[in-house]
Design an enzyme around this catalytic site. Structure first.
Site, short mmCIF file in Angstrom:
data_model
loop_
_atom_site.label_atom_id
_atom_site.label_comp_id
_atom_site.label_asym_id
_atom_site.label_seq_id
_atom_site.Cartn_x
_atom_site.Cartn_y
_atom_site.Cartn_z
N GLU A 41 0.84 -1.20 0.00
CA GLU A 41 0.00 0.00 0.00
C GLU A 41 0.88 1.25 0.00
O GLU A 41 1.83 1.36 0.77
CB GLU A 41 -0.88 -0.02 1.25
CG GLU A 41 -1.78 1.18 1.43
CD GLU A 41 -2.62 1.10 2.69
OE1 GLU A 41 -3.53 1.93 2.85
OE2 GLU A 41 -2.36 0.21 3.52
N LYS A 109 -9.24 2.95 -2.55
CA LYS A 109 -9.55 2.30 -1.26
C LYS A 109 -10.93 2.74 -0.75
O LYS A 109 -11.23 3.94 -0.72
CB LYS A 109 -8.46 2.65 -0.25
CG LYS A 109 -8.53 1.92 1.08
CD LYS A 109 -7.31 2.29 1.92
CE LYS A 109 -7.26 1.58 3.25
NZ LYS A 109 -6.04 1.93 4.01
N CYS A 145 -5.66 -2.96 2.07
CA CYS A 145 -5.56 -3.00 3.53
C CYS A 145 -6.91 -3.08 4.24
O CYS A 145 -7.51 -4.15 4.32
CB CYS A 145 -4.73 -1.82 4.03
SG CYS A 145 -3.99 -2.11 5.66
#
Length: 533
Positions: A41, A109, A145
């Site tokens: 990430e 994200k 994540c």
């Protein structure tokens, strides 16, 4: 197909350097036969970039580095690169799928963590759409994540026909974190029926340490691959159809081994990334400075570490002897600078001001501040970073001196409770003897007055640490902690000290976080407040 995981140690803000590192990893993986590569990430800019994300020139530099990388990656290899992305004035935590010389898709994200050490809602907009791409006959869904910690994004990828889930991460270490990651990914696998590949960052960034430990699971939630903790490197996984085949699984580390490695990596990266030539610390003959010295030597090598013993009239002879023995065992540069003449000079200067006043903590703290001044002078002269040696237990209750033993640039063991300090020292001596045994077995003392021990003014550390964990890390009330079996007097005493010493902790140096809640960016208590509720 052969997939590669780049467990990378990235430098925040060094976009071109990180891009060159990603390219080198891609070329090495390509030569090894891999045709799909995962990077962590925000690998392009490092994690967490914090308020750099408010700067327009930061995004411009990221775009330049990403374009440079796109032009150079092998065309018949798919590479997933984590980077910040700005679209129509909105900013996202992104992952781009790159192959055949262009960006084929970019995922934004969805879930922005805003708890503990994370504050991504401060910087990013949340994405809404899945990204699924086909490569070598398999459809891969991309997650970032925290998207793995909630069911929505994984289910969206499934609905978009994903057959394998790829999640790139910058997940920092704390005690027992890996077991939690296993459980979270198994929850997603049960919901989707899809295998998952989890690629994590490694390295130290200020108070955070990223432990790597990237892993893969099949559609039954069985572990089929795991990379080493706290080590950068490339690892490979074969995808047979849509099934990841079992490969190397690194043996788990003991608690003491994992924490020790985290401290070594955190210190090494802080010193090296900030370009300090080395470190200097006060070696008292006590357990905390001994452990700090051992970690420093393991992190940096003996030639980059200097230890200084600064005895006073209250320093026991065995402390002087044990410090000298340890310095000899680890073979570092070692100096002895007695502080009695300086202390007497200060006392003489203050004699009229303090007329009629007896010896108390003022004179105790004066000794600590003299030592801090000497260490900072050495730091100024030679450029070395001063390591402070206070542990979490002392930091919690204020058993430290502002501008004295708190003076320094990096508080290496500030998140290590005293009981764990002893375990780490024993663990390190089990590898090779570097800490004299008497340092580990004798009663701890600040040695700022005659016959002083820590337990003169504190409960036993086993009690203190348990109360501290309940109050600081679990947010339990005083009443609830007393119900756990601790005496009301001990609980009230410890919690009162914790509350009263927030002002000191605000002025403490940054240090490695190894617990779920350290005294850093993940615990934000007001200094001025009424806690009598």
């Amino acid at each position: 197909m052969k997939l590669a995981i780049a467990q990378m140690n990235c430098m925040v803000g060094a976009m071109q350097q990180n891009a060159e590192h990603i390219l080198a990893q891609a070329e090495e993986a390509y030569r090894a036969g891999a045709r799909l590569l995962l990077t962590p990430e925000l690998a392009l800019c490092g994690y967490p970039p914090e308020d750099l994300l408010f700067r327009q020139d930061f995004y411009h530099a990221n775009t330049q580095a990403l374009n440079w990388l796109v032009q150079r990656l092998p065309h018949d290899m798919a590479v997933i690169v984590g980077h910040p992305d700005e679209v129509a004035g909105k900013r996202y935590n992104a992952a781009s799928v790159i192959h055949t010389g262009r960006i084929q898709a970019t995922y934004h994200k969805h879930h922005l963590p805003n708890y503990s050490v994370f504050d991504e809602e401060r910087y990013f907009e949340a994405g809404q759409l899945p990204v699924v791409f086909e490569w070598h006959g398999v459809r891969y869904g991309v997650l970032i994540c925290a998207d793995s910690w909630e069911s929505g994004p994984a289910l969206q990828a499934l609905q978009a026909s994903a057959q394998v889930l790829l999640t790139i991460n910058a997940s920092p270490y704390h005690l027992h974190k890996q077991q939690t990651r296993y459980q979270v990914l198994r929850d997603r696998i049960r919901e989707t029926g899809l295998p998952m590949v989890y690629a994590n960052m490694v390295g130290g960034q200020d108070e955070l340490v990223f432990d790597g430990a990237s892993f893969s699971m099949n559609r039954l939630g069985e572990l089929v691959q795991e990379l080493p903790m706290f080590e950068a490197g490339l690892a490979y996984l074969t995808i047979d159809g849509t099934t990841p085949l079992a490969t190397d699984i690194t043996a788990p580390l003991s608690t003491e081994s994992a924490v020790y490695k985290a401290l070594v990596l955190g210190l090494r990266d802080y010193v090296n990334k900030n370009k300090f030539p080395g470190v200097v610390l006060g070696l008292s003959g006590g357990i905390d400075s001994a452990l700090t010295l051992a970690i420093a030597v393991d992190a940096l090598g003996k030639t980059r570490v200097k230890a200084v013993m600064m005895p006073s009239e209250f320093t026991a002879g065995i402390s002087v002897a044990d410090a000298a023995e340890m310095a000899q065992l680890v073979e570092v540069e070692y100096s002895v600078l007695p502080i009695k003449p300086l202390f007497e000079g200060f006392c003489a200067t203050l004699s009229e001001e303090f007329s009629g006043k007896s010896f108390d903590t003022t004179e105790e703290n004066l000794q600590a501040r003299i030592r801090g001044m000497l260490l900072m002078a050495i730091s100024n002269k030679f450029g070395s970073l001063v390591l402070t040696t206070g542990n979490k237990s002392e930091t919690a209750v204020g058993y430290s001196t502002l501008y004295g033993d708190m003076a320094g640039g990096f508080a290496l063991i500030k998140d290590v409770p005293k009981t764990l300090v002893y375990k780490l020292a024993t663990y390190r001596n089990g590898l090779s003897r570097v800490i004299p045994e008497r340092i580990i077995t004798r009663a701890p003392s600040a040695e700022l007055r005659e016959n002083q021990t820590d337990q003169d003014s504190l409960p036993p550390y086993e009690v203190l640490d348990a109360i501290m964990e309940a109050y600081v890390e679990k947010d339990l009330s005083i009443a609830r902690i007393i119900e756990m079996g601790y005496t009301a007097s001990d609980v009230q005493r410890v919690t009162r000290l914790i509350d009263r010493n927030e002002y000191k902790r605000r002025q403490a140096a940054v240090g490695v976080r190894i617990t779920e809640r350290g005294f850093g960016k993940d615990r934000r208590y007001p200094i001025t407040c009424n806690l009598s509720f």
